[in-house]
Every structure is written in structure tokens, then in C-alpha cells.
Design an enzyme around this catalytic site. Sequence first.
Site, PDB file in Angstrom:
ATOM      1  N   SER A 187       1.029  -1.009  -0.015  1.00  0.00           N
ATOM      2  CA  SER A 187      -0.282  -0.308  -0.300  1.00  0.00           C
ATOM      3  C   SER A 187       0.406   1.070  -0.178  1.00  0.00           C
ATOM      4  CB  SER A 187      -0.903  -0.379   1.017  1.00  0.00           C
ATOM      5  OG  SER A 187      -0.114  -0.298   2.476  1.00  0.00           O
ATOM      6  N   HIS A 215      -5.290  -2.596  -2.637  1.00  0.00           N
ATOM      7  CA  HIS A 215      -5.376  -1.894  -3.483  1.00  0.00           C
ATOM      8  C   HIS A 215      -5.420  -2.853  -5.181  1.00  0.00           C
ATOM      9  CE1 HIS A 215      -4.396   1.020  -1.057  1.00  0.00           C
ATOM     10  NE2 HIS A 215      -3.794   0.022   0.063  1.00  0.00           N
ATOM     11  N   LYS A 247     -11.720   1.292  -0.953  1.00  0.00           N
ATOM     12  CA  LYS A 247     -11.087   1.504  -1.971  1.00  0.00           C
ATOM     13  C   LYS A 247     -11.302   2.114  -3.756  1.00  0.00           C
ATOM     14  CE  LYS A 247      -7.480   1.020   0.734  1.00  0.00           C
ATOM     15  NZ  LYS A 247      -6.891  -0.139   2.491  1.00  0.00           N
TER      16      LYS A 247
HETATM   17  C1  PLP Z   1      -6.497  -0.071   3.496  1.00  0.00           C
HETATM   18  C2  PLP Z   1      -6.306  -1.688   3.273  1.00  0.00           C
HETATM   19  C3  PLP Z   1      -6.908  -2.572   4.813  1.00  0.00           C
HETATM   20  C4  PLP Z   1      -7.774  -1.728   5.638  1.00  0.00           C
HETATM   21  O1  PLP Z   1      -9.473  -2.189   4.836  1.00  0.00           O
HETATM   22  P1  PLP Z   1     -10.206  -1.256   5.064  1.00  0.00           P
HETATM   23  O2  PLP Z   1     -11.416  -1.930   5.100  1.00  0.00           O
HETATM   24  O3  PLP Z   1      -9.739   0.723   5.890  1.00  0.00           O
HETATM   25  O4  PLP Z   1     -10.266  -1.369   7.255  1.00  0.00           O
HETATM   26  C5  PLP Z   1      -6.354  -3.343   4.852  1.00  0.00           C
HETATM   27  N1  PLP Z   1      -5.168  -3.486   4.042  1.00  0.00           N
HETATM   28  C6  PLP Z   1      -5.088  -3.042   2.907  1.00  0.00           C
HETATM   29  C7  PLP Z   1      -3.475  -3.530   2.018  1.00  0.00           C
HETATM   30  C8  PLP Z   1      -5.555  -1.824   2.895  1.00  0.00           C
HETATM   31  O5  PLP Z   1      -4.378  -0.845   2.058  1.00  0.00           O
END
Ligand code: PLP
Length: 398
Positions: A187, A215, A247
Amino acid sequence: MNGEDWRELALAQRLGQLRARGLERRRRCVESYERDGSGVEARIDGRQLLSFSGNDYLGLARHPDVVAAFAAAARRVGVGSGASHLVTGHHCEHHALEEALAAYTGRERAVLFSTGYMANLAVGTTLASRGDLVLADRLNHASLLDAGRLSGARFERFVHGDAAAAERLLAERTEGNALVLTDGVFSMDGDVAPLAALASACRRQRAWLAVDDAHGLGVLGSTGRGSLEQAGATSEDVPVLIGTLGKAFGTFGAFVAGSAALVELLVQRARTYIFTTALPPAVAAAARTAVALAAAEPWRRERLREHVARFRAGCSSLGLPLGESATPIQPLVLGSNEAALLASARLLERGILAAAIRPPSVPEGTARLRITFSAAHAATDVERLLEALAALPHPAPA
Ligand SMILES: *Cc1c(COP(=O)(O)O)cnc(C)c1O
């Protein structure tokens, strides 16, 4: 010193230490979205800014169809789900989204979680416990690290992106199950995990492989099915797939997709599933619309790829030290917290928001601007960013 004072003093001291180390974070208030309302241009803390710091890669968070699905469902069933899934909080909207996500990812079943953080904790704690081994890539998202720790299993981290290192650790185990956890797309760096190599290592060592594709889903692969599609990895290779809805799918929530038995065990046993209120069903309705749009509109991924190519070519001619990334996450690693904060502040003066990312989100000494693109950006937005980067006083050291 009286009873209250020592507590306030202790808190103030800790906050002071963070400030002194350049680690204090500040929240910005988003007031409204400007231009076409797509979300890349916003009024934030009273200023009009062009943002390169969101994760709404496909530009779906404010899509009229997604908003309409949300509003219609809210009018129909209200806002709160009213209970946890296993009591009376599981609505048909959740169920329909789970079926859509299973179809989208090509898995037997999927189960929704309120957040990706909770989905990852569920996977770690359900598939591993005392006596087992959990391995995690060093640069995994914090929630995967916490999942390993919380599982109670022996927890080890392996060198970033090094499947051979992971396999050596797996080979040392003499008993118990093993679970390997990795981000699909990292990320903060935008690079991708060596999924094929990790899958072979796990097959040889009889270990589970779980991939968090927060992502990658919606973005990578020829049809947007994510890192697994891009790597040609099957559900045999990666039996546990975690995805988030906040996302590329522009909404909120998360899911785990896999075999019917895996999903059933999560429903039965995962504490972050059982002991929490179900998502608002209207969020599920909105997410289902977003998933359908992501599948039906490949131009969004195409436009993202164009932005990334334009940006990388521009940075290359400016001699800027971009990390190796072919995804919409483009890290400009500047080193010290101060350097990253200064660069971010300079861009802000020109109306551009590119957040400085510092520890603990990234390792010490690798503070950076994490620049992200969205299909909602226009080519002229990318040009504006490049002009602002060109005007930074000292091109960042390589
Ligand atoms: C954003 C993210 C999460 C967490 O997801 P949320 O729904 O925002 O809690 C988990 N793993 C990765 C790789 C992320 O980028």
C-alpha cells in the site's frame, strides 16, 4: 501533584515527543467537492485543492449510480442494520453483495466484514492459533501484522517480496499449520507481491496463502480482477482472498472470498465477524452497484494506466526518485520526515495535496510522498502535478 495532573502531564509528554520527531499527524477537514464532484478536487480546510492522496482509484465514490443505490436502499430499510449478522443484522442487500463478490472474484463464496482491518484479523485468528506458524511480508499492511500477532501463533516476518525467504522459514517448521500473509499490492510502495513464487512455496510446504488485495482489486489484471489475475494465480494457488470496498469500489467495508467451507468457518468462528454490528445495508447496495460498474467500464482502468505512464515519464525526465511501481500508487521516497513534510507543504502552496507518509506507516528513514491516481483525474491534472514537482526547490536525492 494532584491526582489528575500526572495523567495530563504523561499524555502531554508523549504528544510532545511525537511532535519533536516530526511524527505528529494532523487531520484535514474535507468541506466539499468541487469541479464535477468527482472527488479529486475538494475544498479542504478552506482551500481549493487538487488531491493525489485518495484510494478511490476508479472514481466511483461519488458516482451518481452508486449514490442513488445508497439513497434508495436507505429510504427502503433505513440506516443501521440493527444487529450483528448472526442475530438479525444480515439483510438481503448484504447477501446479494456477497454473491456478487463471489462471482466477481470467481470463488464459491464471499463473506462481508465491516472493515478490511477486521477481515484480516478474522483470517489470521481463524486459520492459525497457538502451535501454528504465521509468516508476513515485512511491508504488509498493519492489519495483517496485527492479524499474525493476535492469532497466538508463532509470528515471523520475511524480507519484503522474498518468496525464498518465506519458504526457508516454512521449511523449518516441524509441527502445526502455517499461514502466509501478504498484500497483493503494497500500500505504501505500489509494488506487487511475487504471488506465483509464494504460491509454489506454500504448495511445497503445505501452507495456507492469504492475499490482501485491497489495492489490486478493480485495478489490476486484464479485467480488473486484481493482483491474482495479473499474476495468473488461481484459487488453488491463493485459497484465501481478502478485498476491501473502501478503495477501488469507492464505498466501505471488506470481504473474504474462498471455498464454501472456508467462508462458513469464518462465519461460525471469526470474532471480528460475530461480535460487531453488520454494515448498513445501504452501504452494501452501493457497493454492489460499484462492483458492477468496475466490471462494466474498463475505460476507468485504461485511464488510470495512462495517468501512471504519463506521470512516470514526467518524473523520469525530471530525475525524481520514483519507486518501482506500475500501479496507481507512486511513491516519491524522500527519506527524512522533515524532507517529506517540506515537499508536501510546497505542493500545498500550489494547491496540490500529496500527503507526507511517515513512520509507523513506512519504515524509519523512508518518509515519502505517496502519490495516487484516480480515473477521476484528467490528464491536465497529472501535468499540473508534474509542474509542481518540477518547481520543488531541491530535486529529491536518489
Ligand atoms: C486499507 C487497507 C486495509 C484496511 O481496510 P479498511 O477497510 O480500510 O479497514 C487492509 N489492507 C490493506 C492492504 C489496505 O490498504
